[in-house]
Write an enzyme that holds these catalytic residues in place. Structure first.
Site, mmCIF file in Angstrom:
data_model
loop_
_atom_site.group_PDB
_atom_site.id
_atom_site.type_symbol
_atom_site.label_atom_id
_atom_site.label_comp_id
_atom_site.label_asym_id
_atom_site.label_seq_id
_atom_site.Cartn_x
_atom_site.Cartn_y
_atom_site.Cartn_z
ATOM 1 N N ASP A 129 0.832 -1.205 0.000
ATOM 2 C CA ASP A 129 0.000 0.000 0.000
ATOM 3 C C ASP A 129 0.872 1.263 0.000
ATOM 4 O O ASP A 129 1.598 1.525 0.962
ATOM 5 C CB ASP A 129 -0.881 -0.070 1.263
ATOM 6 C CG ASP A 129 -2.019 0.902 1.233
ATOM 7 O OD1 ASP A 129 -2.069 1.737 0.315
ATOM 8 O OD2 ASP A 129 -2.867 0.824 2.141
ATOM 9 N N GLY A 137 -4.918 3.113 -8.220
ATOM 10 C CA GLY A 137 -5.154 3.287 -9.656
ATOM 11 C C GLY A 137 -4.369 4.422 -10.284
ATOM 12 O O GLY A 137 -4.669 4.849 -11.401
ATOM 13 N N ASP A 181 -10.445 4.177 -1.357
ATOM 14 C CA ASP A 181 -11.115 3.172 -0.534
ATOM 15 C C ASP A 181 -12.630 3.165 -0.733
ATOM 16 O O ASP A 181 -13.269 4.213 -0.777
ATOM 17 C CB ASP A 181 -10.830 3.428 0.947
ATOM 18 C CG ASP A 181 -9.388 3.135 1.288
ATOM 19 O OD1 ASP A 181 -8.569 2.977 0.359
ATOM 20 O OD2 ASP A 181 -9.075 3.057 2.488
HETATM 21 C C1 GLA Z 1 -5.398 2.249 2.780
HETATM 22 C C2 GLA Z 1 -5.915 1.127 1.904
HETATM 23 C C3 GLA Z 1 -6.941 0.318 2.685
HETATM 24 C C4 GLA Z 1 -6.292 -0.225 3.949
HETATM 25 C C5 GLA Z 1 -5.699 0.908 4.772
HETATM 26 C C6 GLA Z 1 -4.858 0.398 5.929
HETATM 27 O O1 GLA Z 1 -6.405 3.151 3.090
HETATM 28 O O2 GLA Z 1 -6.471 1.629 0.723
HETATM 29 O O3 GLA Z 1 -7.446 -0.731 1.894
HETATM 30 O O4 GLA Z 1 -5.317 -1.154 3.599
HETATM 31 O O5 GLA Z 1 -4.855 1.735 3.982
HETATM 32 O O6 GLA Z 1 -4.297 1.424 6.673
#
Ligand code: GLA
Length: 760
Positions: A513, A556, A577
């Site tokens: 991430d 993306g 998200d």
């Molecule tokens: C980001 C990701 C989420 C999750 C959080 C964890 O927001 O997009 O899917 O993994 O981090 O902190």
């Protein structure tokens, strides 16, 4: 705690339906030097004075903040001149509260201070007196805890004399931001005076439903009295058939609820598509009303046959010579017995559990004849193990901890989720990965620089073994940056070492991430800068003697769907998200239309995890806010998109409706189809969308989505799915043949609902 791209995202706000009486008095307000707009029933708090740093003297109403900058209260402070700042800060909101406010209510004892949501933790004061706290600060005895999602809805007892009527009041908010965006970011804070009836909470969204054998559903609704006064009145109910626009039944009962107590009420309703219940409470004293509405859940998935049946993906990709754990998906009356013909050497099958384990053979394609039997009969099917470099030949399916537990995930919660996945029959339909998201990492690396689990994850290897013994896959999470989105340790500078640790623990899946890595890129970042950290980790994973599926999470950016595979990825997030509302499902899933032609085996576009069942992101668990019809659309669309299917809900509290939604093998087969095609949107007109996915063997899956909020019917031209002569039609949700058709088909679809058809 938010990802960097969330700075740019327009947040969807949830409308609070509060039904306050309006009052005519002109409301004088001010925030800092600027004025705050007022509505008839609320004092909106659109602006605040802001300072970074931390000093408890800043809570005092008379502190001179005239030198502080004025910010608006619906956007991160980082977007308003404080870019990159994490840590402590204070907001001070000035507001004149007119004494006429008191005559706007039949119960002038509380002032409601709605502070929306604050990223990450807050401690709030009115005129120097603490009124509430959400999350905790690093200086607190138990340390920092982010509660960025939680609503801050504080109530002040007016009998304490804390409000300075007709004068300036100060709401001082001490904030701690752990990482990413910080401070106020969501809908606009406000003040209001609740009516007595506002203490009555008809939480229809929290109702529980149990399906009865006679085809009806038993609903339990908790009615809560949040105020320290008795609530007495009549609760009216009305059941409507939305499709026919008719009231089916209505009723009323007198209820009395003691102060701060709740009452569980039960009803039995009809259950089928399009049934809606409306509740209306009329307060016996004031005649004021509180209302709520919900669409009743209905199950389309037929029960499983007692005879043995094999399910799940027909393909598995694994790297030669690497450990393999695989659970055969099958249903039928227990006990089931498994056997396999032509299982490659190095692999063994446990005949009772159906778990295949051992070492993946040399490169090549191996057709294995799987067989399951019970007292009623047997079933066979060919399952192909493709030993090679390509992983995730069908979209990953399983569970991820984030949407349920947020940063509070633990070893115990993960093990429990795994066991429930098996016990409730989800693994029997192909749900086989258990992925830990953010929040597992210890605050510091070990002396030799290794990443280790925190106190909630005492033994990662043991956890990996627990999952593998059950034939489940083990997923984990990290960031290429110094810290993750949740402020935990990331992999920056330790990529190879972390990949080796994951391999040692038995990890099969890594979600990587971007988060704080954004600080290592220029502004705006180049394509190469985006690819570099993923390339690095992709290579590190490849050096391990395991088959580790690499999932890219950078929302993306830079058209990741065109290059994700070139850095070793098999899955890539396409958007920010997801959250459990219809707008979010549109912005994630329905926004995929331009990109689905990039989908192929081992190359999956990920519109984010599923938002059905009990969710909470680390806060109190509560049911998904999607209606039942929206949930049918959500699962139908993700199946058509060949999107990874990662459950985000609390599995121990899985309800009957959600279970039926997740265990329809004909719907899952559309997602797991071996051709690996993403659906194309063939129609987007008059609030109708038609998506068509090519399936192996020439069949097509067709999703018809009613994007309007009304129950409607339409005719779908068969040309849309490439048929002009006769064709066979099957309803995938109902697992029912609809007969031979030609030309057009007529569909009736509820608002925000879907039909999922298979054309042969
Ligand atoms: C980001 C990701 C989420 C999750 C959080 C964890 O927001 O997009 O899917 O993994 O981090 O902190």
């Amino acid at each position: 705690m938010q990802t960097p791209n969330r700075y740019m995202r327009d947040y969807t706000t949830l409308t609070l339906r509060l039904g306050f009486a309006s009052f005519a008095a002109a409301l004088l307000t001010q925030a800092g030097a600027a004025s705050t707009p007022a509505t008839a029933d609320r004092l909106m708090l659109s602006q605040a004075r802001f300072s970074t740093g931390d000093d408890m003297a800043w809570r005092a109403p008379d502190f001179d903040d005239s030198g502080w900058k004025v910010l608006n209260t619906t956007q991160y402070y980082q977007t308003q001149g404080f870019e990159g700042y994490n840590g402590y800060s204070w907001y001070r909101i000035h507001v004149v509260i007119p004494s006429s406010f008191k005559s706007s209510t039949d119960w002038p004892e509380r002032l409601r201070i709605y502070l929306s949501a604050i990223d990450d933790a807050d401690e709030s004061y009115l005129n120097g007196v603490r009124i509430g706290k959400t999350g905790s600060m690093p200086s607190d005895p138990h340390g920092y805890e982010s509660r960025w999602e939680a609503p801050r809805d504080y109530a002040v007892d007016l009998r304490t004399g804390i409000v300075r009527w007709d004068r300036d009041n100060v709401i001082a908010v001490r904030v701690y931001d752990g990482a990413g965006g910080g401070g106020f970011y969501k809908d606009m804070p406000y003040l209001t005076m609740p009516q007595r009836v506002d203490g009555l909470q008809l939480d229809a969204g929290q109702a529980r439903h149990h399906f009865l054998a006679d085809g009806r559903v038993q609903t339990t609704l908790n009615v809560r009295n949040n105020f320290p006064v008795v609530q007495r009145g009549v609760l009216q109910t009305e059941v409507r058939d939305v499709a026919k626009g008719r009231v089916l039944q209505s009723g009323a009962r007198s209820i009395t609820i003691a102060p701060e107590k709740s009452l569980a009420l039960h009803w039995t309703w009809p259950t089928r598509l399009g049934i809606q219940v409306r509740y209306r409470f009329v307060d016996a004293i004031s005649g004021r009303v509180a209302t709520a509405t919900h669409d009743l859940p209905y199950r389309l998935t037929p029960p499983d046959a007692p005879t043995p049946t094999l399910h799940g993906a027909r393909l598995l990709g694994a790297r030669p010579g690497t450990p393999l754990h695989y659970r055969i998906a099958a249903t039928g009356r227990a006990p089931l017995h498994f056997s396999a013909q032509s299982l490659p050497q190095g692999l063994t099958l446990n005949a009772d559990s159906g778990v295949i384990s051992g070492t993946t053979p040399n490169a090549g394609s191996y057709d294995v004849q799987l067989r399951v039997r019970n007292a009623l009969g047997d079933a066979t099917r060919v399952w192909t193990l493709v030993a090679g470099e390509q992983l995730a030949l069908t979209p990953p399916m399983g569970w991820n901890s984030w949407n349920a537990y947020g940063l509070n995930v633990s070893d115990a919660l993960v093990r429990n989720a795994a066991q429930v996945l098996i016990d409730k029959g989800l693994a029997a339909k192909g749900w086989n990965s258990i992925n830990i998201d953010d929040g597992w990492e210890a605050p510091a690396r070990s002396a030799n620089g290794e990443i280790v689990g925190n106190a909630r994850f005492p033994d990662m290897t043991a956890l990996g073994n627990f999952l593998h013994d059950r034939g489940l896959r083990f997923g984990i999470y990290s960031s290429p940056g110094a810290t993750t989105c949740g402020g935990y340790l990331g992999s920056l500078g330790h990529e190879l070492q972390d990949a080796a640790s994951y391999a040692r623990w038995g990890v099969d899946y890594l979600k990587y991430d971007l988060c704080s890595y954004a600080a290592n890129m220029s502004k705006p970042p180049t394509l190469e800068e985006h690819q570099r950290p993923y390339h690095l980790m992709g290579e590190a994973l490849h050096k391990q003697a395991r088959s580790i599926v690499f999932s890219l999470c950078q929302y993306g950016e830079q058209q990741v769907w065109t290059w994700g595979a070139s850095v070793g990825g098999s899955v890539w997030r396409m958007t920010g998200d997801i959250s459990d509302n219809w707008i979010s499902v549109q912005e994630t899933g329905f926004a995929q239309a331009p990109h689905t032609r990039f989908v192929a085996p081992g190359r999956w576009n990920d519109p984010d995890m599923l938002v059905v069942g009990q969710l909470g992101w680390g806060d109190a668990l509560r049911p998904s806010r999607l209606t039942p019809d929206e949930q049918y659309s959500h699962i139908s669309l993700w199946s058509l998109l060949a999107a990874p299917l990662l459950l985000g809900n609390d599995l121990p509290s899985l309800d009957e409706f959600t279970l039926s939604l997740l265990t329809n093998h004909e719907v899952i087969d559309i997602n797991q189809d071996a051709l690996g095609m993403g659906a194309q949107r063939k129609l987007n007109q008059d609030d109708w969308q038609v998506w068509v996915k090519e399936l192996e063997g020439g069949a097509k899956a067709v999703g018809v989505f009613n994007m309007s909020s009304r129950f409607r019917s339409t005719q779908i031209q068969s040309g849309l799915f490439g048929r002009d002569g006769q064709f066979q039609l099957r309803d995938a949700w109902r697992q029912k043949d609809l007969g031979v058709k030609s030309k057009n088909i007529t569909v009736n679809v509820p608002g925000h609902g879907a039909m999922l058809l298979v054309v042969k």
